[in-house]
Write an enzyme that holds these catalytic residues in place. Sequence first.
Site, PDB file in Angstrom:
ATOM      1  N   LYS A  13       0.943  -1.462   0.047  1.00 11.59           N
ATOM      2  CA  LYS A  13       0.131  -0.331  -0.248  1.00 11.59           C
ATOM      3  C   LYS A  13       1.004   1.381  -0.055  1.00 11.59           C
ATOM      4  O   LYS A  13       1.115   2.178  -0.811  1.00 11.59           O
ATOM      5  CB  LYS A  13      -0.780   0.300   1.646  1.00 11.59           C
ATOM      6  N   ARG A 130      11.354  -5.319   5.202  1.00 15.16           N
ATOM      7  CA  ARG A 130      11.225  -4.345   5.067  1.00 15.16           C
ATOM      8  C   ARG A 130      12.395  -3.188   5.443  1.00 15.16           C
ATOM      9  O   ARG A 130      12.820  -3.409   6.354  1.00 15.16           O
ATOM     10  CB  ARG A 130      10.358  -3.702   4.816  1.00 15.16           C
ATOM     11  N   ARG A 163      10.882  -1.176  10.847  1.00 12.44           N
ATOM     12  CA  ARG A 163       9.775  -0.471  12.000  1.00 12.44           C
ATOM     13  C   ARG A 163       9.876  -1.447  13.237  1.00 12.44           C
ATOM     14  O   ARG A 163       9.848  -2.743  13.352  1.00 12.44           O
ATOM     15  CB  ARG A 163       8.935  -1.211  10.997  1.00 12.44           C
TER      16      ARG A 163
HETATM   17  P1  AP5 Z   1       5.037  -1.655   1.807  1.00 14.35           P
HETATM   18  O1  AP5 Z   1       4.414  -0.803   0.923  1.00 14.35           O
HETATM   19  O2  AP5 Z   1       5.269  -0.812   2.210  1.00 14.35           O
HETATM   20  O3  AP5 Z   1       3.505  -2.341   2.419  1.00 14.35           O
HETATM   21  P2  AP5 Z   1       2.246  -2.027   3.363  1.00 14.35           P
HETATM   22  O4  AP5 Z   1       1.228  -2.250   2.380  1.00 14.35           O
HETATM   23  O5  AP5 Z   1       2.182  -0.740   3.187  1.00 14.35           O
HETATM   24  O6  AP5 Z   1       2.111  -2.404   4.613  1.00 14.35           O
HETATM   25  P3  AP5 Z   1       2.535  -1.712   6.284  1.00 14.35           P
HETATM   26  O7  AP5 Z   1       3.210  -2.890   6.934  1.00 14.35           O
HETATM   27  O8  AP5 Z   1       2.977  -0.612   6.633  1.00 14.35           O
HETATM   28  O9  AP5 Z   1       0.519  -1.637   6.278  1.00 14.35           O
HETATM   29  P4  AP5 Z   1       0.177  -1.706   7.265  1.00 14.35           P
HETATM   30  O10 AP5 Z   1      -1.444  -2.190   6.831  1.00 14.35           O
HETATM   31  O11 AP5 Z   1       0.219  -2.851   8.737  1.00 14.35           O
HETATM   32  O12 AP5 Z   1       1.160   0.019   8.483  1.00 14.35           O
HETATM   33  P5  AP5 Z   1       0.478   0.755   9.158  1.00 14.35           P
HETATM   34  O13 AP5 Z   1       1.569   1.469   8.882  1.00 14.35           O
HETATM   35  O14 AP5 Z   1      -0.456   0.988   7.784  1.00 14.35           O
HETATM   36  O15 AP5 Z   1       5.455  -2.783   0.697  1.00 14.35           O
HETATM   37  C1  AP5 Z   1       6.401  -4.322   2.367  1.00 14.35           C
HETATM   38  C2  AP5 Z   1       7.141  -3.970   1.614  1.00 14.35           C
HETATM   39  O16 AP5 Z   1       7.674  -5.326   0.919  1.00 14.35           O
HETATM   40  C3  AP5 Z   1       8.737  -2.987   1.412  1.00 14.35           C
HETATM   41  O17 AP5 Z   1       9.399  -3.506   1.345  1.00 14.35           O
HETATM   42  C4  AP5 Z   1       8.528  -3.129   0.050  1.00 14.35           C
HETATM   43  O18 AP5 Z   1       9.746  -2.775  -0.336  1.00 14.35           O
HETATM   44  C5  AP5 Z   1       8.053  -4.762  -0.500  1.00 14.35           C
HETATM   45  N1  AP5 Z   1       6.941  -4.818  -1.400  1.00 14.35           N
HETATM   46  C6  AP5 Z   1       6.157  -3.699  -2.296  1.00 14.35           C
HETATM   47  N2  AP5 Z   1       5.307  -4.295  -2.593  1.00 14.35           N
HETATM   48  C7  AP5 Z   1       5.891  -5.193  -3.559  1.00 14.35           C
HETATM   49  C8  AP5 Z   1       6.123  -6.371  -5.057  1.00 14.35           C
HETATM   50  N3  AP5 Z   1       5.219  -5.931  -5.909  1.00 14.35           N
HETATM   51  N4  AP5 Z   1       6.672  -7.470  -4.906  1.00 14.35           N
HETATM   52  C9  AP5 Z   1       8.318  -7.302  -3.828  1.00 14.35           C
HETATM   53  N5  AP5 Z   1       8.102  -6.567  -3.008  1.00 14.35           N
HETATM   54  C10 AP5 Z   1       7.046  -5.030  -2.334  1.00 14.35           C
HETATM   55  O19 AP5 Z   1      -0.169   0.341  10.021  1.00 14.35           O
HETATM   56  C11 AP5 Z   1       0.529   0.259  11.288  1.00 14.35           C
HETATM   57  C12 AP5 Z   1      -0.363   0.307  12.530  1.00 14.35           C
HETATM   58  O20 AP5 Z   1      -0.785   1.190  12.864  1.00 14.35           O
HETATM   59  C13 AP5 Z   1      -1.280  -0.420  12.577  1.00 14.35           C
HETATM   60  O21 AP5 Z   1      -1.157  -2.214  12.921  1.00 14.35           O
HETATM   61  C14 AP5 Z   1      -2.599   0.087  13.834  1.00 14.35           C
HETATM   62  O22 AP5 Z   1      -1.966  -0.275  14.856  1.00 14.35           O
HETATM   63  C15 AP5 Z   1      -1.668   1.672  13.119  1.00 14.35           C
HETATM   64  N6  AP5 Z   1      -3.189   1.662  12.529  1.00 14.35           N
HETATM   65  C16 AP5 Z   1      -2.837   2.153  11.303  1.00 14.35           C
HETATM   66  N7  AP5 Z   1      -3.937   2.668  10.538  1.00 14.35           N
HETATM   67  C17 AP5 Z   1      -4.943   1.765  12.008  1.00 14.35           C
HETATM   68  C18 AP5 Z   1      -6.530   2.308  11.350  1.00 14.35           C
HETATM   69  N8  AP5 Z   1      -6.921   3.324  10.466  1.00 14.35           N
HETATM   70  N9  AP5 Z   1      -7.357   1.712  12.424  1.00 14.35           N
HETATM   71  C19 AP5 Z   1      -6.373   1.303  13.269  1.00 14.35           C
HETATM   72  N10 AP5 Z   1      -5.323   1.478  13.653  1.00 14.35           N
HETATM   73  C20 AP5 Z   1      -4.494   1.909  12.724  1.00 14.35           C
END
Ligand code: AP5
Length: 219
Positions: A13, A130, A163
């Site tokens: 994402k 990552r 992270r």
């Molecule tokens: P990356 O693009 O970083 O993936 P991502 O989907 O953004 O993953 P996240 O782990 O950031 O998502 P998340 O939803 O868990 O975290 P968030 O910060 O929202 O890609 C991942 C890796 O793969 C990278 O190394 C990249 O280089 C590689 N990659 C990408 N595309 C690729 C491809 N096509 N092929 C191969 N490799 C690839 O949330 C974190 C925390 O915040 C949650 O757990 C929660 O506690 C809180 N939080 C956030 N939003 C909310 C909400 N709305 N409600 C409640 N709690 C929330």
Amino acid sequence: MRIVLLGPPGAGKGTQAKLICETYNIPHISTGDLFRENMSKDTPLGKKAKDYMAKGLLVPDELVVDMVADRLTQADVAAAGRGFLLDGFPRTVVQAEALEKISAKNDLELDFAVNLEVPLDVLVERISGRRICPTCAATYHVKYNQPKDEGVCDLDGASLYQRDDDKVETVQKRIEVYQEQTEPLIAFYKEKKKIVDINGLQNMDDVFDDIKRVLDGAN
Ligand code: AP5
Ligand code: ZN
């Protein structure tokens, strides 16, 4: 253009959000990034979010909804023709319903819910590999998106870090939480005829080409 980006942790994402926002010139609103920013500044919101995030649990809906409602009324959203991309929000049906209300009130109806589909067994490898730049937040992967020099950001030479919630046990928990609380949103947006399924298992450029084809088709 008003978009929400759905997909499990590690689906790509953040990676795709960056490409979409640069191409279509809309603000990237990542609730995860907003919480991490609040945590690094030790704000009251950051203090409240910290324990939930460290355990891989969702932050309570009301905290997230207020933060997003506030963010969506800021000037850059208006400047982009009321455009935005939400990354990591909504994550529960309660949040999705709250977003419907915020959208209706502010004339911000969604165009698309882009759903990045990646099989769950790939996610742990993606997340555990990552690496992030502390200075510019660029994201790398030890295998799929390597910096030119190991452990160092291409853009500014800063040392990359991992992270806190990217440890294997926490990642498993985040995936479970996704399945229980976030996956139902696919049906929610399907019913509203907003969902666009994208094969997120391809390489990053091909994923983006597929997304671009859909978004360009709408213009
Ligand atoms: P990356 O693009 O970083 O993936 P991502 O989907 O953004 O993953 P996240 O782990 O950031 O998502 P998340 O939803 O868990 O975290 P968030 O910060 O929202 O890609 C991942 C890796 O793969 C990278 O190394 C990249 O280089 C590689 N990659 C990408 N595309 C690729 C491809 N096509 N092929 C191969 N490799 C690839 O949330 C974190 C925390 O915040 C949650 O757990 C929660 O506690 C809180 N939080 C956030 N939003 C909310 C909400 N709305 N409600 C409640 N709690 C929330
Ligand atoms: Zn950097």
